[in-house]
Scaffold this active site. Sequence first.
Site, PDB file in Angstrom:
ATOM      1  N   ASP A 196       0.829  -1.201   0.000  1.00 47.14           N
ATOM      2  CA  ASP A 196       0.000   0.000   0.000  1.00 47.14           C
ATOM      3  C   ASP A 196       0.866   1.254   0.000  1.00 47.14           C
ATOM      4  O   ASP A 196       2.089   1.191   0.180  1.00 47.14           O
ATOM      5  CB  ASP A 196      -0.909   0.020   1.233  1.00 47.14           C
ATOM      6  N   TYR A 199       7.236  -9.797   6.699  1.00 51.05           N
ATOM      7  CA  TYR A 199       7.202  -8.354   6.911  1.00 51.05           C
ATOM      8  C   TYR A 199       7.783  -8.020   8.280  1.00 51.05           C
ATOM      9  O   TYR A 199       7.746  -8.846   9.208  1.00 51.05           O
ATOM     10  CB  TYR A 199       5.761  -7.831   6.876  1.00 51.05           C
TER      11      TYR A 199
END
Length: 279
Positions: A52, A121
Amino acid sequence: MRIRIDLAYDGTDFSGWARQPGLRTVEETLAQGLGRVLRVDPPRLVVGGRTDAGVHARGSVCHLDVDEEVWRRVPGRSDRAPGDALVTRLRGVLPPDVAVRAAAEVHPDFDARFSALRRRYSYRLQDRPAGADPLRRHDTVVVRHPLDAGSMDEAARTLVGLRDFAAFCKPREGATTIRTLLDFRWRRDDADVVVGTVVADAFCHSMVRALVGAVVAVGEGRRAPGWPEEVQRAGRRDPGVRVMPAHGLCLEEITYPGTVEGQRRRGQESRAVRAPHAG
């Protein structure tokens, strides 16, 4: 020919990975650079992890398909391999917030998205504002309240496994929210930053930042360590879960099977799991 690209980027000034009209995106920037170097129209790119706006990547992977003749002429008059030459030439046309680490020919069955086994992540939190490093302001989120990293770690581990993570995902019609969370842990590093590690076979939209928000509530003492699992089991978005800011998140690594057969099999499995009728 199918080409794998390994890349990293600072997501601060990008509106995410995916191309969007009128916005600066990683996909558009990389495709334009590849088009210039390869002397073709900007190619279609398939990425292993769509980030994003504001999210960073240290270990992203994408692939593209090119004609063999186009690939073979990349080195020009040099004797370098096409992949090595492409990396060097891209360095001259890409902006400083995108770096291509490697480029290589792969088997046509390799798919940067569907062949992936897992994505890893990290998320960085500074809970002592006086100690915030201004040089890390674009990749570390400053929070106002002290965090108990041990409680966050305890809460995070209750969510590991094959589960329906609908409570932590933005809904998409026809898409499954069932994922396998392989690892979720927290620690305080030597710089006194609270660092989270999140690993899954795949993630749905906003899932990582919502998971982080759930355990931050525990770290701040507002919720018990068992609360994030209660939210997950309820299967719906909870107003107590804050979707954390994007800039603390970084895609660290995408892992793939080491053999062509493994990549092919994984691709078939992933497509079946993520088909519109699934979940």
